[in-house]
Design an enzyme around this catalytic site. Structure first.
Site, short mmCIF file in Angstrom:
data_model
loop_
_atom_site.label_atom_id
_atom_site.label_comp_id
_atom_site.label_asym_id
_atom_site.label_seq_id
_atom_site.Cartn_x
_atom_site.Cartn_y
_atom_site.Cartn_z
N ASP A 73 -6.81 -2.44 -7.96
CA ASP A 73 -7.35 -3.16 -6.51
C ASP A 73 -7.45 -4.60 -6.67
OD1 ASP A 73 -8.77 -2.44 -3.57
OD2 ASP A 73 -9.80 -3.70 -4.54
N TYR B 110 -15.99 -11.54 -0.41
CA TYR B 110 -15.88 -10.61 -0.36
C TYR B 110 -16.97 -10.43 -2.03
CZ TYR B 110 -11.82 -7.64 0.80
OH TYR B 110 -11.55 -7.38 1.44
N ARG C 164 0.64 -1.18 -0.10
CA ARG C 164 0.37 0.41 0.23
C ARG C 164 0.97 1.60 0.26
NH1 ARG C 164 -5.77 -0.13 1.23
NH2 ARG C 164 -6.50 -1.99 0.60
N ARG D 87 -3.31 6.74 1.11
CA ARG D 87 -3.92 7.73 1.36
C ARG D 87 -3.20 8.23 2.84
NH1 ARG D 87 -8.90 5.04 3.31
NH2 ARG D 87 -7.72 3.63 3.79
N ARG E 208 -6.55 11.88 -5.88
CA ARG E 208 -7.72 10.04 -5.54
C ARG E 208 -8.68 11.63 -5.49
NH1 ARG E 208 -11.63 7.96 -5.62
NH2 ARG E 208 -12.73 6.96 -3.93
O1 1CP Z 1 0.23 0.45 -3.78
C1 1CP Z 1 -0.67 0.31 -3.49
O2 1CP Z 1 -0.82 -1.04 -2.97
C2 1CP Z 1 -2.24 0.03 -3.73
C3 1CP Z 1 -2.91 -0.57 -4.82
C4 1CP Z 1 -3.53 -1.68 -4.01
C5 1CP Z 1 -2.74 -2.75 -3.57
C6 1CP Z 1 -2.32 -3.95 -4.03
C7 1CP Z 1 -4.76 -0.78 -3.48
C8 1CP Z 1 -5.20 0.31 -3.54
N1 1CP Z 1 -5.53 -1.93 -3.07
C9 1CP Z 1 -5.06 -3.01 -3.20
C10 1CP Z 1 -5.10 -4.60 -2.50
C11 1CP Z 1 -6.18 -4.92 -1.93
N2 1CP Z 1 -7.34 -4.50 -1.88
C12 1CP Z 1 -6.17 -6.00 -0.97
C13 1CP Z 1 -4.77 -6.99 -0.63
C14 1CP Z 1 -3.73 -6.87 0.33
C15 1CP Z 1 -3.95 -6.35 1.80
O3 1CP Z 1 -4.55 -7.48 2.27
O4 1CP Z 1 -4.11 -5.19 2.22
C16 1CP Z 1 -7.17 -6.09 -0.46
C17 1CP Z 1 -7.55 -6.67 0.57
C18 1CP Z 1 -8.53 -4.71 -1.14
C19 1CP Z 1 -9.78 -4.22 -0.61
C20 1CP Z 1 -9.96 -3.36 -0.52
N3 1CP Z 1 -9.64 -1.73 -1.35
C21 1CP Z 1 -10.13 -3.15 0.36
C22 1CP Z 1 -11.49 -3.47 2.03
C23 1CP Z 1 -10.36 -3.57 3.08
C24 1CP Z 1 -11.06 -4.65 3.95
O5 1CP Z 1 -10.57 -4.79 5.25
O6 1CP Z 1 -11.88 -5.46 3.96
C25 1CP Z 1 -10.22 -1.21 0.92
C26 1CP Z 1 -11.13 -0.22 1.59
C27 1CP Z 1 -9.92 -0.80 -0.58
C28 1CP Z 1 -9.73 0.18 -1.36
C29 1CP Z 1 -8.57 0.55 -1.11
N4 1CP Z 1 -7.84 0.26 -2.62
C30 1CP Z 1 -6.73 0.90 -2.93
C31 1CP Z 1 -6.04 2.06 -1.66
C32 1CP Z 1 -5.55 2.61 -1.66
C33 1CP Z 1 -7.97 2.26 -1.23
C34 1CP Z 1 -7.90 2.65 -0.80
C35 1CP Z 1 -9.09 3.50 -1.07
C36 1CP Z 1 -8.65 5.28 -1.92
O7 1CP Z 1 -8.32 5.63 -1.93
O8 1CP Z 1 -10.19 5.94 -1.60
#
Ligand code: 1CP
Length: 338
Positions: free
Chosen positions: A71, A147, A21, A25, A34
């Protein structure tokens, strides 16, 4: 590339570093880009924006690898699940019924729905410094299934675990569709220029240990075989988060080159128990990075000491959290490169 050389087994005095990540943010410049698109899926599927936010952490910290901004929920979205993100609540979609059939046309047409991701990979690879690796990724079948079945995030995954006991045929059917579409997604990212492929099984810990060969190991191995059949030889990074004592068995069952480990695993245990040719990635507690300073440095020392005799890529045990001060990330990178 230090990142790929380390995976290939070359010895170096430097440990490569990137953080999960790393685009996100905690960076003001991410929040600025964003804010230009309210819908998160549209944001991910706009190649120049995805490219820009992928590059931001590289400009700031010169990490050894970038991960394409996208994502894991793009795959269910491309299967026509009504995935949407609600600010402050996370992802939502209509829960998949155990008797629902997924239209075969969605699988044959799958690649055409995710061309924007491949385009983002192409743009990013062309803009990155040559020495910086680009990681393409996807969620693992189990994590995506949670999910789809729960209709969003979950605390206990009860509905999805019910499938494992009461709907085994339906589970196999869904996992098979996910293996095929996840493979297509990874193949398209590889063909667009990714240098390594990562599979996130963030909720693997929710699968009972005895069911993990069926639900966690075999589907991930099937993806690797399917991608290899397409002629792709890139290294795979697997992240079966939270399976701790089952990591050695996972490593024996899955033909990946790198195993990402979370902070719930002792680095000493991992270094001793996982097959010797596996490159290990991890596993600083994201909360230690939030604190920074000597507390963090001591934790880094312990990890590096445990992995002294193994090929190691430095990373966190899970994603960086939004309140982490940006200076602490610089402090970590400097300390690793000292
Ligand atoms: O630099 C990076 O890693 C950004 C790219 C990235 C990746 C690899 C994002 C952007 N998401 C992911 C993978 C991801 N998404 C995972 C696997 C990694 C982990 O366990 O952290 C998972 C479970 C998600 C699902 C997801 N995406 C959630 C839900 C998490 C949960 O607790 O169930 C959420 C809130 C997101 C949104 C998201 N994805 C990425 C960002 C930066 C965000 C935040 C939202 C935003 O900026 O508006």
């Amino acid at each position: 590339m230090l990142f790929l050389d380390t995976i290939a087994g070359k010895k170096s005095s430097q440990t490569p570093i990137w953080i999960m990540r790393q685009a996100g943010r905690y960076l003001q410049e991410y929040r600025d880009v964003r804010a230009t698109t309210s819908d998160f899926i549209s944001f991910c599927l706009t190649p120049d924006k995805a490219c820009e936010v992928t590059l931001q952490p590289i400009r700031r910290y010169d990490f050894d690898a970038a991960i394409i901004f996208s994502d894991i929920l793009i795959v269910p979205w491309a299967l026509n699940r009504d995935v949407h993100f609600i600010t402050g609540e996370g992802p939502k979609c209509t829960p998949l019924g155990s008797d629902e059939v997924i239209d075969h046309k969605l699988i044959t047409d799958f690649s055409s729905k995710i061309t924007a991701v491949a385009e983002a990979v192409r743009l990013t690879r062309a803009s990155l410094p040559e020495k910086t690796a680009l990681i393409g990724f996807a969620g693992a079948p189990w994590t995506l299934m949670t999910y789809m079945v729960e209709g969003g995030s979950s605390k206990d995954y009860a509905a999805t675990r019910n499938w494992l006991w009461g709907y085994q045929k339906q589970t196999d059917y869904l996992l098979e569709i996910l293996v095929e579409t996840i493979s297509q997604s990874l193949i398209s990212q590889a063909n667009a220029g990714a240098n390594a492929l990562m599979i996130f099984d963030s909720w693997a810990s929710a699968v009972p240990s005895d069911l993990r060969p069926w639900i966690v190991e075999r589907p991930v191995q099937a993806i690797i075989e399917r991608v290899r059949q397409a002629g792709i030889t890139l290294p795979f990074i697997c992240f079966p988060r939270g399976i701790s004592a089952d990591l050695p068995r996972f490593a024996d069952a899955v033909d990946c080159q790198v195993l990402a480990i979370d902070q719930g695993v002792s680095p000493v245990f991992a270094a001793k128990s996982i097959r010797a040719d596996m490159v290990l990635q991890g596993n600083l507690d994201p909360q230690a990075l939030l604190f920074g300073g000597d507390v963090m440095k001591r934790a880094v020392d312990q990890i590096q000491e445990a992995f002294l005799t193994r090929q190691h890529i430095f990373n966190l045990g899970h994603g960086i959290t939004p309140p982490t001060p940006i200076d602490h990330v610089a402090e970590l990178v400097d300390y690793i490169r000292r």
